[in-house]
Scaffold this motif. Sequence first.
Motif, mmCIF file in Angstrom:
data_model
loop_
_atom_site.group_PDB
_atom_site.id
_atom_site.type_symbol
_atom_site.label_atom_id
_atom_site.label_comp_id
_atom_site.label_asym_id
_atom_site.label_seq_id
_atom_site.Cartn_x
_atom_site.Cartn_y
_atom_site.Cartn_z
ATOM 1 N N LEU A 46 -11.458 0.375 -1.289
ATOM 2 C CA LEU A 46 -10.208 0.354 -0.528
ATOM 3 C C LEU A 46 -9.047 0.886 -1.359
ATOM 4 O O LEU A 46 -8.180 1.611 -0.857
ATOM 5 N N LEU A 47 -9.008 0.543 -2.639
ATOM 6 C CA LEU A 47 -7.947 1.038 -3.507
ATOM 7 C C LEU A 47 -8.038 2.554 -3.681
ATOM 8 O O LEU A 47 -7.018 3.252 -3.721
ATOM 9 N N GLU A 48 -9.245 3.068 -3.775
ATOM 10 C CA GLU A 48 -9.410 4.519 -3.875
ATOM 11 C C GLU A 48 -8.977 5.201 -2.573
ATOM 12 O O GLU A 48 -8.359 6.278 -2.604
ATOM 13 N N THR A 49 -9.289 4.569 -1.455
ATOM 14 C CA THR A 49 -8.834 5.108 -0.171
ATOM 15 C C THR A 49 -7.310 5.098 -0.097
ATOM 16 O O THR A 49 -6.682 6.070 0.346
ATOM 17 N N ALA A 50 -6.705 3.990 -0.546
ATOM 18 C CA ALA A 50 -5.235 3.904 -0.570
ATOM 19 C C ALA A 50 -4.650 4.971 -1.485
ATOM 20 O O ALA A 50 -3.601 5.564 -1.187
ATOM 21 N N SER A 51 -5.318 5.247 -2.596
ATOM 22 C CA SER A 51 -4.859 6.290 -3.509
ATOM 23 C C SER A 51 -4.892 7.659 -2.835
ATOM 24 O O SER A 51 -3.936 8.441 -2.938
ATOM 25 N N ASP A 52 -5.990 7.955 -2.138
ATOM 26 C CA ASP A 52 -6.096 9.239 -1.439
ATOM 27 C C ASP A 52 -5.003 9.384 -0.375
ATOM 28 O O ASP A 52 -4.407 10.453 -0.217
ATOM 29 N N ALA A 56 -1.887 11.998 -0.100
ATOM 30 C CA ALA A 56 -1.591 12.800 1.095
ATOM 31 C C ALA A 56 -0.116 12.665 1.486
ATOM 32 O O ALA A 56 0.528 13.649 1.865
ATOM 33 N N LEU A 57 0.432 11.462 1.370
ATOM 34 C CA LEU A 57 1.857 11.265 1.653
ATOM 35 C C LEU A 57 2.723 12.065 0.681
ATOM 36 O O LEU A 57 3.745 12.635 1.067
ATOM 37 N N ALA A 58 2.300 12.096 -0.586
ATOM 38 C CA ALA A 58 3.048 12.849 -1.587
ATOM 39 C C ALA A 58 3.079 14.337 -1.245
ATOM 40 O O ALA A 58 4.105 15.007 -1.415
ATOM 41 N N GLU A 59 1.952 14.837 -0.745
ATOM 42 C CA GLU A 59 1.853 16.264 -0.450
ATOM 43 C C GLU A 59 2.749 16.687 0.712
ATOM 44 O O GLU A 59 3.299 17.793 0.708
ATOM 45 N N ILE A 60 2.908 15.813 1.699
ATOM 46 C CA ILE A 60 3.667 16.218 2.887
ATOM 47 C C ILE A 60 5.068 15.603 2.935
ATOM 48 O O ILE A 60 5.820 15.857 3.875
ATOM 49 N N HIS A 61 5.434 14.803 1.911
ATOM 50 C CA HIS A 61 6.724 14.119 1.956
ATOM 51 C C HIS A 61 7.881 15.098 2.053
ATOM 52 O O HIS A 61 8.795 14.926 2.868
ATOM 53 N N THR A 62 7.871 16.115 1.222
ATOM 54 C CA THR A 62 8.996 17.056 1.220
ATOM 55 C C THR A 62 9.094 17.794 2.546
ATOM 56 O O THR A 62 10.199 17.990 3.077
ATOM 57 N N ALA A 63 7.939 18.183 3.097
ATOM 58 C CA ALA A 63 7.955 18.874 4.388
ATOM 59 C C ALA A 63 8.476 17.962 5.493
ATOM 60 O O ALA A 63 9.141 18.425 6.432
ATOM 61 N N ALA A 64 8.195 16.670 5.388
ATOM 62 C CA ALA A 64 8.590 15.732 6.436
ATOM 63 C C ALA A 64 10.035 15.272 6.281
ATOM 64 O O ALA A 64 10.769 15.145 7.264
ATOM 65 N N TRP A 65 10.447 14.999 5.052
ATOM 66 C CA TRP A 65 11.739 14.334 4.843
ATOM 67 C C TRP A 65 12.671 15.089 3.910
ATOM 68 O O TRP A 65 13.772 14.607 3.622
ATOM 69 N N GLY A 66 12.253 16.230 3.423
ATOM 70 C CA GLY A 66 13.098 16.975 2.511
ATOM 71 C C GLY A 66 12.909 16.522 1.071
ATOM 72 O O GLY A 66 12.104 15.635 0.780
ATOM 73 N N ALA A 67 13.643 17.129 0.164
ATOM 74 C CA ALA A 67 13.498 16.842 -1.270
ATOM 75 C C ALA A 67 14.312 15.603 -1.637
ATOM 76 O O ALA A 67 15.379 15.692 -2.259
ATOM 77 N N GLU A 68 13.818 14.431 -1.236
ATOM 78 C CA GLU A 68 14.515 13.178 -1.532
ATOM 79 C C GLU A 68 14.264 12.759 -2.971
ATOM 80 O O GLU A 68 13.192 12.994 -3.530
ATOM 81 N N VAL A 75 10.825 11.785 -4.711
ATOM 82 C CA VAL A 75 9.978 10.774 -4.088
ATOM 83 C C VAL A 75 8.527 11.251 -4.030
ATOM 84 O O VAL A 75 7.597 10.466 -4.234
ATOM 85 N N ALA A 76 8.328 12.525 -3.766
ATOM 86 C CA ALA A 76 6.960 13.053 -3.707
ATOM 87 C C ALA A 76 6.242 12.844 -5.035
ATOM 88 O O ALA A 76 5.064 12.471 -5.063
ATOM 89 N N ALA A 77 6.958 13.055 -6.136
ATOM 90 C CA ALA A 77 6.351 12.855 -7.448
ATOM 91 C C ALA A 77 6.039 11.378 -7.691
ATOM 92 O O ALA A 77 4.994 11.022 -8.254
ATOM 93 N N SER A 78 6.954 10.499 -7.265
ATOM 94 C CA SER A 78 6.724 9.056 -7.427
ATOM 95 C C SER A 78 5.512 8.600 -6.621
ATOM 96 O O SER A 78 4.726 7.759 -7.077
ATOM 97 N N LEU A 79 5.356 9.168 -5.416
ATOM 98 C CA LEU A 79 4.174 8.830 -4.616
ATOM 99 C C LEU A 79 2.902 9.286 -5.311
ATOM 100 O O LEU A 79 1.878 8.583 -5.290
#
Length: 235
Positions: A46-52, A56-68, A75-79
């Motif tokens: 489950l932890l590995e699934t959460a990591s994956d 995925a959130l890190a990869e699309i964060h900037t496209a979804a919410w901009g360079a926060e 934020v993408a780097a922190s994710l």
Amino acid sequence: MNITEIRAARRERRDARAEYDRYSNWLNTVLADLARTRHRETRAWLLETASDLTDALAEIHTAAWGAEDADGRPVAASLGTSAALLRQVAATERAVIAPPSWPAPLADYSVGERLWVDLAHTADPVLRALILRSLRDVLVDDLGETAVDVLHVVADTEHPRPQAPDDERAWFLLPRVVIAAGFTLIAGALVVPSPTPATAMLLLAAALTAIVGGEAAWDRFARPRLATRKDGADR
């Protein structure tokens, strides 16, 4: 940028946010499952699934919410860092099953490294939660709160709220049935002053049916909704 390009950009951002929401909901489900199991191999998976999912959130964060930015970091780097921490915790879950030997004298480790090694040798949920929270405090200055708060989340899953057993209310169901049946018979006597045995049995059967049906409806519909609301309020 012309109107067509603006519309295309808005559509791409809308699609990215919808995908972000799907991954976020999936991640929340995985973390809820993590809080319900003590099986180490299952927790590791489950932890590995959460990591994956966090990756995925890190990869699309900037496209979804901009360079926060948060904590002075994207934020993408922190994710992405959170995802790496989740995978590291997953490795310690598997290590608990077959603890590794100490690869170097204890004095050679930094505080953070010692905590990771301790986590790999600790199966007790209470101690694991303490180590995870200590790791969070040690790493926060270097990695930022946004990245390391995931360790607090995992620590909380080591202490799931106790689930009510299925027969939790069984001990007071019988007295409730008896009392309700008595009131039903009294009410029936007021309506029918001299009920026949058959009428009394019908009244009693109606009372029992209403009570059992009400209990079943509560278990099927109301209790799960209340539990969901409580979980949402506690988080």
